[in-house]
Write a protein that holds these residues in place. Structure first.
Motif, PDB file in Angstrom:
ATOM      1  N   LYS A  62      -1.460 -24.200   7.585  1.00 61.77           N
ATOM      2  CA  LYS A  62      -3.211 -24.171   8.058  1.00 61.77           C
ATOM      3  C   LYS A  62      -2.722 -23.672   9.944  1.00 61.77           C
ATOM      4  CE  LYS A  62      -4.222 -28.056   9.499  1.00 61.77           C
ATOM      5  NZ  LYS A  62      -4.454 -29.803  10.227  1.00 61.77           N
ATOM      6  N   LYS A  63      -1.912 -22.672  10.659  1.00 60.17           N
ATOM      7  CA  LYS A  63      -2.045 -21.954  11.080  1.00 60.17           C
ATOM      8  C   LYS A  63      -2.380 -20.536  10.460  1.00 60.17           C
ATOM      9  CE  LYS A  63       0.570 -23.277  15.411  1.00 60.17           C
ATOM     10  NZ  LYS A  63       1.559 -23.455  16.073  1.00 60.17           N
ATOM     11  N   MET A  64      -1.367 -20.356   9.864  1.00 58.98           N
ATOM     12  CA  MET A  64      -1.563 -19.125   8.332  1.00 58.98           C
ATOM     13  C   MET A  64      -2.833 -19.098   8.139  1.00 58.98           C
ATOM     14  SD  MET A  64       2.008 -19.260   7.308  1.00 58.98           S
ATOM     15  CE  MET A  64       1.676 -17.130   5.725  1.00 58.98           C
ATOM     16  N   GLN A  65      -4.038 -19.795   7.631  1.00 63.05           N
ATOM     17  CA  GLN A  65      -4.760 -20.107   6.618  1.00 63.05           C
ATOM     18  C   GLN A  65      -6.363 -20.129   7.986  1.00 63.05           C
ATOM     19  OE1 GLN A  65      -5.578 -20.519   3.938  1.00 63.05           O
ATOM     20  NE2 GLN A  65      -8.277 -20.028   3.805  1.00 63.05           N
ATOM     21  N   ARG A  66      -5.520 -20.307   9.343  1.00 65.11           N
ATOM     22  CA  ARG A  66      -6.958 -19.706  10.355  1.00 65.11           C
ATOM     23  C   ARG A  66      -6.830 -18.406  11.365  1.00 65.11           C
ATOM     24  NH1 ARG A  66      -5.259 -23.803  14.855  1.00 65.11           N
ATOM     25  NH2 ARG A  66      -4.746 -25.156  13.353  1.00 65.11           N
ATOM     26  N   GLU A  67      -5.160 -18.115  11.053  1.00 63.30           N
ATOM     27  CA  GLU A  67      -5.182 -16.660  10.972  1.00 63.30           C
ATOM     28  C   GLU A  67      -5.918 -15.384  10.875  1.00 63.30           C
ATOM     29  OE1 GLU A  67      -4.036 -15.152  14.298  1.00 63.30           O
ATOM     30  OE2 GLU A  67      -3.812 -17.657  15.314  1.00 63.30           O
ATOM     31  N   GLY A  68      -6.093 -15.677   9.311  1.00 68.12           N
ATOM     32  CA  GLY A  68      -6.365 -15.384   7.760  1.00 68.12           C
ATOM     33  C   GLY A  68      -5.336 -15.015   7.636  1.00 68.12           C
ATOM     34  N   LEU A  69      -3.857 -14.549   7.801  1.00 68.87           N
ATOM     35  CA  LEU A  69      -3.008 -14.018   6.911  1.00 68.87           C
ATOM     36  C   LEU A  69      -2.653 -14.478   5.126  1.00 68.87           C
ATOM     37  CD1 LEU A  69      -0.044 -14.997   9.673  1.00 68.87           C
ATOM     38  CD2 LEU A  69      -0.802 -12.714   8.893  1.00 68.87           C
ATOM     39  N   TYR A  70      -3.129 -15.714   4.566  1.00 69.01           N
ATOM     40  CA  TYR A  70      -3.338 -15.329   3.328  1.00 69.01           C
ATOM     41  C   TYR A  70      -3.756 -13.904   2.734  1.00 69.01           C
ATOM     42  CZ  TYR A  70      -0.712 -19.684   3.328  1.00 69.01           C
ATOM     43  OH  TYR A  70       0.421 -21.164   3.526  1.00 69.01           O
ATOM     44  N   ARG A  71      -5.431 -13.956   3.173  1.00 67.64           N
ATOM     45  CA  ARG A  71      -6.656 -13.488   3.031  1.00 67.64           C
ATOM     46  C   ARG A  71      -5.998 -11.559   2.932  1.00 67.64           C
ATOM     47  NH1 ARG A  71     -11.327 -10.506   4.550  1.00 67.64           N
ATOM     48  NH2 ARG A  71     -12.627 -10.785   2.947  1.00 67.64           N
ATOM     49  N   GLU A  72      -5.432 -11.641   3.958  1.00 68.91           N
ATOM     50  CA  GLU A  72      -4.557 -10.256   4.696  1.00 68.91           C
ATOM     51  C   GLU A  72      -3.583  -9.869   3.565  1.00 68.91           C
ATOM     52  OE1 GLU A  72      -3.562  -6.754   6.859  1.00 68.91           O
ATOM     53  OE2 GLU A  72      -5.754  -8.358   6.967  1.00 68.91           O
ATOM     54  N   MET A  73      -2.992 -11.035   2.679  1.00 73.09           N
ATOM     55  CA  MET A  73      -1.588 -10.395   2.329  1.00 73.09           C
ATOM     56  C   MET A  73      -2.062 -10.769   0.728  1.00 73.09           C
ATOM     57  SD  MET A  73       1.597 -12.847   2.886  1.00 73.09           S
ATOM     58  CE  MET A  73       0.792 -14.855   2.656  1.00 73.09           C
TER      59      MET A  73
ATOM     60  N   GLY B  50       0.840  -1.740  -0.134  1.00 73.45           N
ATOM     61  CA  GLY B  50      -0.031   0.136   0.437  1.00 73.45           C
ATOM     62  C   GLY B  50       1.268   1.404  -0.346  1.00 73.45           C
ATOM     63  N   PRO B  51       0.470   2.416   0.746  1.00 76.14           N
ATOM     64  CA  PRO B  51       0.522   3.109   0.414  1.00 76.14           C
ATOM     65  C   PRO B  51       2.183   3.331   1.331  1.00 76.14           C
ATOM     66  CG  PRO B  51      -0.782   3.531   1.978  1.00 76.14           C
ATOM     67  CD  PRO B  51      -0.851   2.883   0.969  1.00 76.14           C
ATOM     68  N   THR B  52       2.297   3.076   2.857  1.00 75.70           N
ATOM     69  CA  THR B  52       3.640   3.351   2.846  1.00 75.70           C
ATOM     70  C   THR B  52       4.373   1.177   2.872  1.00 75.70           C
ATOM     71  OG1 THR B  52       2.216   1.512   4.942  1.00 75.70           O
ATOM     72  CG2 THR B  52       2.258   3.886   5.397  1.00 75.70           C
ATOM     73  N   ALA B  53       5.712   1.977   3.173  1.00 77.96           N
ATOM     74  CA  ALA B  53       6.768   0.871   3.155  1.00 77.96           C
ATOM     75  C   ALA B  53       6.657  -0.283   4.258  1.00 77.96           C
ATOM     76  CB  ALA B  53       7.363   1.585   2.919  1.00 77.96           C
ATOM     77  N   ASP B  54       6.086  -0.098   5.247  1.00 81.49           N
ATOM     78  CA  ASP B  54       5.893  -0.444   6.721  1.00 81.49           C
ATOM     79  C   ASP B  54       4.919  -1.228   6.937  1.00 81.49           C
ATOM     80  OD1 ASP B  54       6.129  -1.871   8.918  1.00 81.49           O
ATOM     81  OD2 ASP B  54       5.612   0.090  10.169  1.00 81.49           O
ATOM     82  N   PRO B  55       5.305  -2.818   6.402  1.00 82.56           N
ATOM     83  CA  PRO B  55       4.298  -3.674   6.631  1.00 82.56           C
ATOM     84  C   PRO B  55       3.326  -3.840   7.621  1.00 82.56           C
ATOM     85  CG  PRO B  55       6.377  -4.937   6.582  1.00 82.56           C
ATOM     86  CD  PRO B  55       6.550  -3.878   6.855  1.00 82.56           C
ATOM     87  N   TRP B  56       3.676  -3.250   8.885  1.00 80.13           N
ATOM     88  CA  TRP B  56       3.232  -3.645  10.614  1.00 80.13           C
ATOM     89  C   TRP B  56       2.768  -1.956  10.848  1.00 80.13           C
ATOM     90  CZ3 TRP B  56       2.790  -7.952  11.421  1.00 80.13           C
ATOM     91  CH2 TRP B  56       4.065  -8.993  11.216  1.00 80.13           C
ATOM     92  N   ALA B  57       2.513  -1.196   9.522  1.00 79.92           N
ATOM     93  CA  ALA B  57       2.051   0.051   9.939  1.00 79.92           C
ATOM     94  C   ALA B  57      -0.042  -0.105  10.341  1.00 79.92           C
ATOM     95  CB  ALA B  57       2.260   1.282   8.983  1.00 79.92           C
ATOM     96  N   SER B  58      -0.436  -0.998  10.128  1.00 82.76           N
ATOM     97  CA  SER B  58      -1.354  -1.328   9.968  1.00 82.76           C
ATOM     98  C   SER B  58      -1.337  -1.307  12.296  1.00 82.76           C
ATOM     99  CB  SER B  58      -2.149  -1.389   9.107  1.00 82.76           C
ATOM    100  OG  SER B  58      -1.793  -3.284  10.293  1.00 82.76           O
ATOM    101  N   GLY B  59      -0.596  -1.635  12.650  1.00 76.68           N
ATOM    102  CA  GLY B  59      -0.863  -1.749  14.415  1.00 76.68           C
ATOM    103  C   GLY B  59      -1.378  -3.308  14.815  1.00 76.68           C
ATOM    104  N   VAL B  60      -1.395  -4.366  13.481  1.00 71.52           N
ATOM    105  CA  VAL B  60      -1.432  -5.611  13.876  1.00 71.52           C
ATOM    106  C   VAL B  60      -0.519  -6.746  13.120  1.00 71.52           C
ATOM    107  CG1 VAL B  60      -2.753  -7.798  12.870  1.00 71.52           C
ATOM    108  CG2 VAL B  60      -3.725  -5.284  12.710  1.00 71.52           C
ATOM    109  N   ARG B  61      -0.053  -6.728  14.574  1.00 76.81           N
ATOM    110  CA  ARG B  61       1.028  -8.163  14.253  1.00 76.81           C
ATOM    111  C   ARG B  61       0.948  -9.541  14.866  1.00 76.81           C
ATOM    112  NH1 ARG B  61       7.174  -5.497  16.618  1.00 76.81           N
ATOM    113  NH2 ARG B  61       6.447  -3.580  14.772  1.00 76.81           N
ATOM    114  N   VAL B  62       0.992 -10.509  13.736  1.00 76.24           N
ATOM    115  CA  VAL B  62       0.197 -11.724  13.875  1.00 76.24           C
ATOM    116  C   VAL B  62       1.889 -12.257  13.847  1.00 76.24           C
ATOM    117  CG1 VAL B  62      -0.624 -13.655  13.366  1.00 76.24           C
ATOM    118  CG2 VAL B  62      -1.587 -11.256  12.964  1.00 76.24           C
ATOM    119  N   ILE B  63       2.029 -12.992  15.266  1.00 75.25           N
ATOM    120  CA  ILE B  63       3.212 -14.248  15.277  1.00 75.25           C
ATOM    121  C   ILE B  63       2.976 -15.292  14.814  1.00 75.25           C
ATOM    122  CG2 ILE B  63       5.494 -15.071  16.111  1.00 75.25           C
ATOM    123  CD1 ILE B  63       5.016 -11.598  17.580  1.00 75.25           C
ATOM    124  N   VAL B  64       3.396 -16.179  14.121  1.00 75.15           N
ATOM    125  CA  VAL B  64       3.005 -17.797  14.111  1.00 75.15           C
ATOM    126  C   VAL B  64       4.355 -18.447  14.688  1.00 75.15           C
ATOM    127  CG1 VAL B  64       1.818 -18.966  12.674  1.00 75.15           C
ATOM    128  CG2 VAL B  64       1.060 -17.264  12.272  1.00 75.15           C
TER     129      VAL B  64
END
Length: 84
Positions: free
Chosen positions: A36-47, A4-18
């Motif tokens: 499986k964990k990434m799918q459950r956390e919704g990381l694929y959809r987020e990416m 998106g508009p920023t280069a920082d992928p954590w700019a949204s404030g959401v950090r998911v550690i798997v």
């Protein structure tokens, strides 16, 4: 890889550690568990969503449509439960 508009992928404030443990050098099993964990956390959809910029009006429309879909699904489940 900028998102998106920023280069920082954590700019949204959401950090998911798997984390996944690799046991007995079985990397294939650990990789399956990670996916499986990434799918459950919704990381694929987020990416997938962050690949391209989404206008605020498009975001509001998408979120509203998702809310309507969730509500209708809930109503279907309630009707199904009340039928029994």
């Amino acid at each position: 890889m900028p998102f998106g508009p920023t280069a920082d992928p954590w700019a949204s404030g959401v950090r998911v550690i798997v984390e996944v443990q690799v046991r007995d050098n079985n990397v294939d099993q650990a990789l399956r568990a990670l996916k499986k964990k990434m799918q459950r956390e919704g990381l694929y959809r987020e990416m997938r969503m962050r690949r391209h910029y989404e206008k605020p009006s498009e975001r509001r429309a998408r979120e509203k449509a998702e809310a309507v879909r969730r509500y209708r699904k809930l109503q279907r489940k309630r009707a199904e439960r009340d039928e029994l």
